[in-house]
Design an enzyme around this catalytic site. Structure first.
Site, PDB file in Angstrom:
ATOM      1  N   HIS A   1     -29.862   6.656   5.993  1.00 29.31           N
ATOM      2  CA  HIS A   1     -30.768   7.054   7.071  1.00 29.31           C
ATOM      3  C   HIS A   1     -30.570   6.227   8.333  1.00 29.31           C
ATOM      4  CE1 HIS A   1     -32.540   9.320   3.769  1.00 29.31           C
ATOM      5  NE2 HIS A   1     -32.773  10.185   4.734  1.00 29.31           N
TER       6      HIS A   1
ATOM      7  N   GLU B   1     -31.661  19.947  -3.298  1.00 31.35           N
ATOM      8  CA  GLU B   1     -30.858  18.733  -3.136  1.00 31.35           C
ATOM      9  C   GLU B   1     -30.643  18.001  -4.465  1.00 31.35           C
ATOM     10  OE1 GLU B   1     -32.757  16.094  -0.319  1.00 31.35           O
ATOM     11  OE2 GLU B   1     -34.737  16.421  -1.153  1.00 31.35           O
TER      12      GLU B   1
ATOM     13  N   ASP C   1     -28.267  14.515  -0.243  1.00 29.13           N
ATOM     14  CA  ASP C   1     -28.632  14.132  -1.605  1.00 29.13           C
ATOM     15  C   ASP C   1     -27.886  14.977  -2.639  1.00 29.13           C
ATOM     16  OD1 ASP C   1     -30.344  11.912  -1.518  1.00 29.13           O
ATOM     17  OD2 ASP C   1     -31.922  13.154  -0.674  1.00 29.13           O
TER      18      ASP C   1
ATOM     19  N   CYS D   1     -29.588  21.609   5.846  1.00 24.28           N
ATOM     20  CA  CYS D   1     -30.114  20.610   6.786  1.00 24.28           C
ATOM     21  C   CYS D   1     -29.546  19.215   6.531  1.00 24.28           C
ATOM     22  CB  CYS D   1     -31.639  20.578   6.761  1.00 24.28           C
ATOM     23  SG  CYS D   1     -32.307  20.010   5.194  1.00 24.28           S
TER      24      CYS D   1
HETATM   25  C1  PEP Z   1     -30.532  15.665   2.494  1.00 25.87           C
HETATM   26  O1  PEP Z   1     -30.688  15.035   1.448  1.00 25.87           O
HETATM   27  O2  PEP Z   1     -29.514  16.326   2.762  1.00 25.87           O
HETATM   28  C2  PEP Z   1     -31.579  15.664   3.524  1.00 25.87           C
HETATM   29  C3  PEP Z   1     -31.488  16.442   4.580  1.00 25.87           C
HETATM   30  O3  PEP Z   1     -32.621  14.806   3.385  1.00 25.87           O
HETATM   31  P1  PEP Z   1     -32.509  13.224   3.633  1.00 25.87           P
HETATM   32  O4  PEP Z   1     -31.213  12.954   4.338  1.00 25.87           O
HETATM   33  O5  PEP Z   1     -33.685  12.832   4.444  1.00 25.87           O
HETATM   34  O6  PEP Z   1     -32.545  12.686   2.239  1.00 25.87           O
HETATM   35 MG    MG Z   2     -32.621  14.308   0.872  1.00 22.61          MG
END
Ligand code: PEP
Ligand code: MG
Length: 557
Positions: free
Chosen positions: A190, A432, A456, A503
């Site tokens: 992140h 995910e 994920d 996403c």
């Molecule tokens: C993902 O896991 O692709 C996602 C969009 O959520 P995050 O990156 O916040 O885990």
């Molecule tokens: Mg995720």
């Protein structure tokens, strides 16, 4: 001498500037005998006074910029600064042992860090962490190094750290952060995602940058090629300066093309939406002409504060997004804490496998107080625009049905109390977890939309930790197993006639745009900064292959 280190480029572009080191691990703390005890005590006192001023400024600035509740942490630190444990010990030892203050502060920090690691009582640990943070600030002053100046920087700088948590990254003074370089971390951590969101060139997984770059050293961060150069010589510096100007020109050209509609050559629409973490990013989304927010990582509202955000604060934040983007949709994802995002006061951190642990929806289902407050805020915000709600880390049908029960309870409660909200809020799930792919046909019957979280999904299907730089080369979005899972999910959504977005970070990488469109994805959500390049890619391809009827190629797959 010039030092070049290779890592993983996670946010493109070139940054050149002075190093600002974050964290104490990269400092050599000298030990020496002091002759003038009074002068040393006065020097220590000046450092404490400077830190007090710094914390007061931080409190005011943060309260003004993002609200008092986010600034509380600095109030707590001010209290800890007045705590006598550290100051008394340092002053006594300067007098008794004639040792320099930074050495004594350093010893104190090391001792408390050790205690902290061994004490199971979370409350005690948190208090100790705050004391250590304050100790680090004093140490930074004594060493003339900015130990923790992430919230405000005196000058534009490149932040160098051994590691930077998403909470630390969210605190960055974005206007003065030229670039980021860290020893640890991977491409879909992140921290990397935030760097991209704020268009800050970043390289992670550098292993040694924290111990090579000294405060103030000129450093080049080449986020495009995953390289940093510490103390570059003249020739290197001018090469990178030219390259930076070239990149800036091509970025501007791309931005100029951004008004292009998100449509393939043969008129097939693939809406491009933005992922946001902080309300601040709404303006980036509008600038990039995002067709809605495909992912609002609401957990960022919970980071860097000592208390939970109230329902009212959340309502304000979600309403702001709904209003700003209306009539385009805003997809609010419920709290996804854990993994690499922690909130100390919620006691989530101590697990051997946090990515597989008590995180996201698992946490929310056991804390209905927190979950329901968030859902109420989301429901209430729905009257201000086109709100959709989705849930992270769903791993099976039962879990999703439990979530839906709670959603129904919240709606019934609001209804009973006469609180206004839209009656038809689309409810979706992230896909995910591999087990969710396996039961996507069952989940599809229960939801209004899917959104594939490739970050994920890749991590769990390939068993590759997304934040571990040692195995980052194994983190392959194009792995056949991943592509098959995406295809299966899209098919299940198609059968149930619900939309299926992507996403994860893969959605913002133009390399995969054509492939995802070909697999039948209905929209793509990404960092706002990635939208122009992905749109250009969408506009350059055809959806229907010549000689094929719509859907033929996909059905055969
Ligand atoms: C993902 O896991 O692709 C996602 C969009 O959520 P995050 O990156 O916040 O885990
Ligand atoms: Mg995720």
């Amino acid at each position: 001498m010039e030092v070049t280190i290779r890592g993983i480029g996670v946010s493109p572009g070139i940054a050149i500037g002075p190093t600002l080191t974050f964290g104490v691990q990269s400092f050599d703390i000298p030990k020496y005998e002091v002759k003038d005890v009074d002068a040393e005590l006065a020097r220590f006192e000046r450092a404490v006074i400077a830190v007090r001023g710094e914390l007061e400024r931080l409190y005011e600035r943060t309260a003004e910029a993002i609200g008092e509740e986010h600034a509380d942490i600095f109030k707590a630190h001010l209290m800890f600064l007045e705590d006598v444990t550290l100051r008394e010990e340092v002053e006594r030892r300067v007098v008794d042992e004639h040792l320099n203050a930074e050495f004594l502060v350093g010893e104190w920090i090391a001792r408390y860090t050790k205690i902290m690691a061994s004490v199971p009582d979370m409350r005690f640990r948190e208090r100790t962490q705050d004391l250590v943070d304050v100790g680090n600030r004093i140490l930074g002053r004594l060493l003339n190094a900015n130990v923790d100046g992430l919230d405000h920087m005196d000058q534009p700088s490149v932040v160098v750290a051994h590691d930077l948590s998403p909470s630390d990254a969210a605190k960055l003074d974005m206007t003065n952060t030229l670039g980021l370089a860290t020893d640890l971390s991977g491409p879909t951590s992140h921290t990397a995602i935030l760097a991209r969101a704020f268009e800050i060139p970043a390289v992670v997984g550098l292993k040694f940058v924290g111990s090579h770059a000294l405060p103030g050293d000129t450093i080049v961060v080449d986020g495009t090629n995953g390289v940093v150069v510490i103390r570059p010589n003249e020739k290197t510096l001018s090469r990178y300066t030219e390259e930076r100007a070239r990149e800036e020109r091509s970025r501007k050209a791309l931005l100029a093309a951004e008004l292009r509609p998100s449509v393939t050559k043969d008129g097939h629409k693939v809406p491009t939406q933005a992922n946001i973490e902080l309300p601040l990013e709404l303006s980036h989304s509008l600038k990039s002409k995002a067709q809605g927010i495909g992912l609002y990582r609401t957990e960022y509202l919970f980071l860097n504060r000592t208390t939970l955000p109230t329902e009212e604060e959340q309502y304000e934040a979600y309403s702001e997004a709904a209003k700003a983007m209306t009539p385009a949709p805003v997809t609010l994802r419920t709290l996804d804490l854990g993994g690499d995002k922690f909130v100390s006061h919620l006691h989530l951190a101590q697990e051997i496998n946090p990515q597989l642990g008590w995180r996201a929806i698992r946490f929310c289902l056991e804390r209905p107080d927190i979950f329901k407050a968030q859902l109420r805020a989301m429901f209430r915000a729905s009257v201000h625009g086109h709100v959709q709600i989705m849930f992270p880390l769903i791993s099976g049908l039962d879990e999703f049905l439990r979530v839906k029960d709670i959603v129904r309870e919240v709606a019934a409660d609001l209804e009973k109390r006469g609180v206004p909200f839209k009656k038809k809020i689309p409810i979706g799930t992230m896909i995910e977890v591999p087990s969710a792919v396996e039961v996507a046909d069952l989940l599809a019957k229960e939801c209004d939309f899917f959104s594939i979280g490739t970050n994920d999904l890749i991590q769990y299907s390939l068993a590759v930790d997304r934040v571990n730089e040692k195995i980052a080369h194994m983190y392959e979005p194009g792995h056949p197993a991943v592509l098959r899972m995406i295809r299966r999910t899209i098919k299940a959504a198609g059968t149930a006639k619900i939309p299926c977005a992507v996403c994860g970070e893969m959605a913002g990488d133009p390399v995969f745009t054509e492939l995802l469109i070909g697999l039948g994805i209905t929209s793509l959500s990404m960092s706002a900064v990635a939208i122009p390049a992905v749109r250009a890619e969408i506009a350059s391809v055809r959806y229907h292959a010549d000689g094929f009827r719509r859907g033929d190629s996909r059905d055969a797959a």
